[in-house]
Design a protein around this motif. Structure first.
Motif, PDB file in Angstrom:
ATOM      1  N   UNK A   1     -47.273   5.283 -37.843  1.00  0.00           N
ATOM      2  CA  UNK A   1     -46.073   6.109 -37.925  1.00  0.00           C
ATOM      3  C   UNK A   1     -45.078   5.560 -38.955  1.00  0.00           C
ATOM      4  N   UNK A   2     -45.072   4.231 -39.095  1.00  0.00           N
ATOM      5  CA  UNK A   2     -44.121   3.594 -40.024  1.00  0.00           C
ATOM      6  C   UNK A   2     -44.854   2.539 -40.865  1.00  0.00           C
ATOM      7  N   UNK A   3     -45.654   2.976 -41.831  1.00  0.00           N
ATOM      8  CA  UNK A   3     -46.432   2.027 -42.658  1.00  0.00           C
ATOM      9  C   UNK A   3     -45.568   1.379 -43.745  1.00  0.00           C
ATOM     10  N   UNK A   4     -44.971   0.251 -43.408  1.00  0.00           N
ATOM     11  CA  UNK A   4     -44.101  -0.471 -44.332  1.00  0.00           C
ATOM     12  C   UNK A   4     -44.609  -1.897 -44.503  1.00  0.00           C
ATOM     13  N   UNK A   5     -44.196  -2.571 -45.571  1.00  0.00           N
ATOM     14  CA  UNK A   5     -44.589  -3.988 -45.743  1.00  0.00           C
ATOM     15  C   UNK A   5     -44.151  -4.846 -44.559  1.00  0.00           C
ATOM     16  N   UNK A   6     -42.946  -4.625 -44.084  1.00  0.00           N
ATOM     17  CA  UNK A   6     -42.448  -5.404 -42.950  1.00  0.00           C
ATOM     18  C   UNK A   6     -43.282  -5.140 -41.695  1.00  0.00           C
ATOM     19  N   UNK A   7     -43.640  -3.865 -41.512  1.00  0.00           N
ATOM     20  CA  UNK A   7     -44.465  -3.511 -40.359  1.00  0.00           C
ATOM     21  C   UNK A   7     -45.844  -4.132 -40.424  1.00  0.00           C
ATOM     22  N   UNK A   8     -46.403  -4.213 -41.635  1.00  0.00           N
ATOM     23  CA  UNK A   8     -47.732  -4.815 -41.796  1.00  0.00           C
ATOM     24  C   UNK A   8     -47.679  -6.308 -41.526  1.00  0.00           C
ATOM     25  N   UNK A   9     -46.631  -6.968 -42.026  1.00  0.00           N
ATOM     26  CA  UNK A   9     -46.471  -8.402 -41.760  1.00  0.00           C
ATOM     27  C   UNK A   9     -46.324  -8.643 -40.264  1.00  0.00           C
ATOM     28  N   UNK A  10     -45.546  -7.814 -39.593  1.00  0.00           N
ATOM     29  CA  UNK A  10     -45.367  -7.947 -38.149  1.00  0.00           C
ATOM     30  C   UNK A  10     -46.681  -7.721 -37.412  1.00  0.00           C
ATOM     31  N   UNK A  11     -47.446  -6.713 -37.831  1.00  0.00           N
ATOM     32  CA  UNK A  11     -48.747  -6.434 -37.209  1.00  0.00           C
ATOM     33  C   UNK A  11     -49.688  -7.626 -37.355  1.00  0.00           C
TER      34      UNK A  11
ATOM     35  N   UNK B   1     -43.097  -0.688 -52.078  1.00  0.00           N
ATOM     36  CA  UNK B   1     -43.315  -0.187 -50.706  1.00  0.00           C
ATOM     37  C   UNK B   1     -43.555   1.314 -50.616  1.00  0.00           C
ATOM     38  N   UNK B   2     -43.229   2.069 -51.675  1.00  0.00           N
ATOM     39  CA  UNK B   2     -43.416   3.514 -51.641  1.00  0.00           C
ATOM     40  C   UNK B   2     -44.699   3.949 -52.350  1.00  0.00           C
ATOM     41  N   UNK B   3     -45.395   2.994 -52.917  1.00  0.00           N
ATOM     42  CA  UNK B   3     -46.620   3.319 -53.644  1.00  0.00           C
ATOM     43  C   UNK B   3     -47.661   3.850 -52.656  1.00  0.00           C
ATOM     44  N   UNK B   4     -48.130   5.093 -52.808  1.00  0.00           N
ATOM     45  CA  UNK B   4     -49.092   5.676 -51.840  1.00  0.00           C
ATOM     46  C   UNK B   4     -50.410   4.922 -51.775  1.00  0.00           C
ATOM     47  N   UNK B   5     -50.792   4.253 -52.861  1.00  0.00           N
ATOM     48  CA  UNK B   5     -52.048   3.484 -52.835  1.00  0.00           C
ATOM     49  C   UNK B   5     -51.939   2.308 -51.875  1.00  0.00           C
ATOM     50  N   UNK B   6     -50.819   1.583 -51.968  1.00  0.00           N
ATOM     51  CA  UNK B   6     -50.629   0.441 -51.078  1.00  0.00           C
ATOM     52  C   UNK B   6     -50.465   0.895 -49.627  1.00  0.00           C
ATOM     53  N   UNK B   7     -49.771   1.998 -49.448  1.00  0.00           N
ATOM     54  CA  UNK B   7     -49.604   2.510 -48.085  1.00  0.00           C
ATOM     55  C   UNK B   7     -50.956   2.861 -47.472  1.00  0.00           C
ATOM     56  N   UNK B   8     -51.792   3.569 -48.251  1.00  0.00           N
ATOM     57  CA  UNK B   8     -53.105   3.967 -47.734  1.00  0.00           C
ATOM     58  C   UNK B   8     -53.993   2.759 -47.499  1.00  0.00           C
ATOM     59  N   UNK B   9     -53.927   1.788 -48.420  1.00  0.00           N
ATOM     60  CA  UNK B   9     -54.720   0.563 -48.235  1.00  0.00           C
ATOM     61  C   UNK B   9     -54.287  -0.187 -46.977  1.00  0.00           C
ATOM     62  N   UNK B  10     -52.995  -0.203 -46.715  1.00  0.00           N
ATOM     63  CA  UNK B  10     -52.514  -0.893 -45.512  1.00  0.00           C
ATOM     64  C   UNK B  10     -52.956  -0.159 -44.253  1.00  0.00           C
ATOM     65  N   UNK B  11     -52.922   1.168 -44.308  1.00  0.00           N
ATOM     66  CA  UNK B  11     -53.389   1.972 -43.173  1.00  0.00           C
ATOM     67  C   UNK B  11     -54.877   1.725 -42.930  1.00  0.00           C
ATOM     68  N   UNK B  12     -55.655   1.689 -44.017  1.00  0.00           N
ATOM     69  CA  UNK B  12     -57.092   1.426 -43.893  1.00  0.00           C
ATOM     70  C   UNK B  12     -57.344   0.043 -43.300  1.00  0.00           C
ATOM     71  N   UNK B  13     -56.534  -0.925 -43.710  1.00  0.00           N
ATOM     72  CA  UNK B  13     -56.685  -2.290 -43.186  1.00  0.00           C
ATOM     73  C   UNK B  13     -56.448  -2.328 -41.681  1.00  0.00           C
TER      74      UNK B  13
END
Length: 261
Positions: free
Chosen positions: A118-128, A151-163
């Motif tokens: 719901x909130x794919x952010x760098x901070x959220x990924x570090x917390x996860x 943090x707004x780059x859709x490639x990084x967001x999608x890669x983080x979601x995939x991770x």
């Protein structure tokens, strides 16, 4: 060298046969190992079949060594039928406790995944990662730095979601194998029925009474299970499950310690 009783001998043969088939002929793990209750690969009969599969030579050797050292004395006392019941109850019980703990942990992980999606952010990924995947933080440090810079780059967001999704799928589909739960049940029973029997162990420079050895081992398994290190692939709560169900069975059977040594 070892005076094997009938059930112990048959269990030893079955475990060795299954190990050979699984390792060299047909991979039995995908269908017969015990999977998480949240995994699509889970089937109820796996609570029995997982006990006859082992990860490697060292795994099966340690379990079968425990079986042939402590099992025959219990079988002679209880008889073949009761010993077989004990073996399967403790083995299945180990799987049940492991699955219950695993269900709780994977449910928490699934909730964390849903929050991140719901909130794919760098901070959220570090917390996860800090909460659920500490061991992968360093390996993904470059990606985290790049994500923080964009943090707004859709490639990084999608890669983080995939991770995050891939990590969940990996965790929920890791199977458990081995007779360790039943073996720890046997060890528990031996410690309760023969508490003052002195054991000579390779890693102890002096003999130790069975009751102390079992108590120390149980406390270690509890500590290791609570620690839950990601690099640790041992199912500590399965071991504790075997010990717990062994204790319950002995209480139900009303064994009199005065009959033993």
């Amino acid at each position: 060298m070892f005076s094997l009783t009938p059930i112990v001998r048959n269990l030893l043969i079955l475990n060795i046969v299954f190990f050979i088939v699984d390792a060299y002929i047909v991979n039995l793990t995908p269908g017969f190992a015990l999977y998480s209750l949240k995994s699509p690969a889970f089937l109820p009969f796996q609570f029995v079949t997982y006990m006859f599969l082992h990860g490697n030579i060292g795994h099966i050797f340690s379990n079968m060594f425990g079986l042939i050292i402590f099992g025959p004395m219990l079988e002679r006392i209880w008889g073949a039928r009761r010993f077989l019941i004990f073996y399967f109850v403790t083995g299945i019980g180990a799987g049940l406790l492991f699955s219950a703990i695993d269900y709780f942990e994977t449910s928490q992980l699934q909730d964390a995944v849903n929050v991140y999606l719901q909130y794919p952010t760098p901070e959220g990924l570090v917390d996860f990662m800090s909460q659920h995947a500490k061991g992968l933080y360093q390996a993904n440090l470059d990606f985290l730095n790049n994500f923080e810079e964009s943090p707004k780059d859709p490639r990084y967001i999608q890669d983080s979601v995939n991770f995050v999704q891939g990590f969940y799928q990996q965790q929920v589909n890791v199977p458990m194998v081995g007779a360790s739960g039943a073996i720890f049940g046997i060890l528990m029973a031996f410690g309760l029925l023969f508490p003052n029997t002195e054991l000579f162990l390779l890693f102890f420079p002096f003999p130790i009474k069975a009751k102390y050895f079992v108590a120390f081992y149980g406390l270690y398994e509890l500590y290791a299970g609570i620690q839950n290190a990601q690099s640790d692939n041992v199912a500590h709560f399965a071991h504790l499950g075997g010990m717990l169900f062994a204790f319950i069975l002995l209480r139900l059977w009303g064994s009199d310690r005065n009959k033993f040594y």
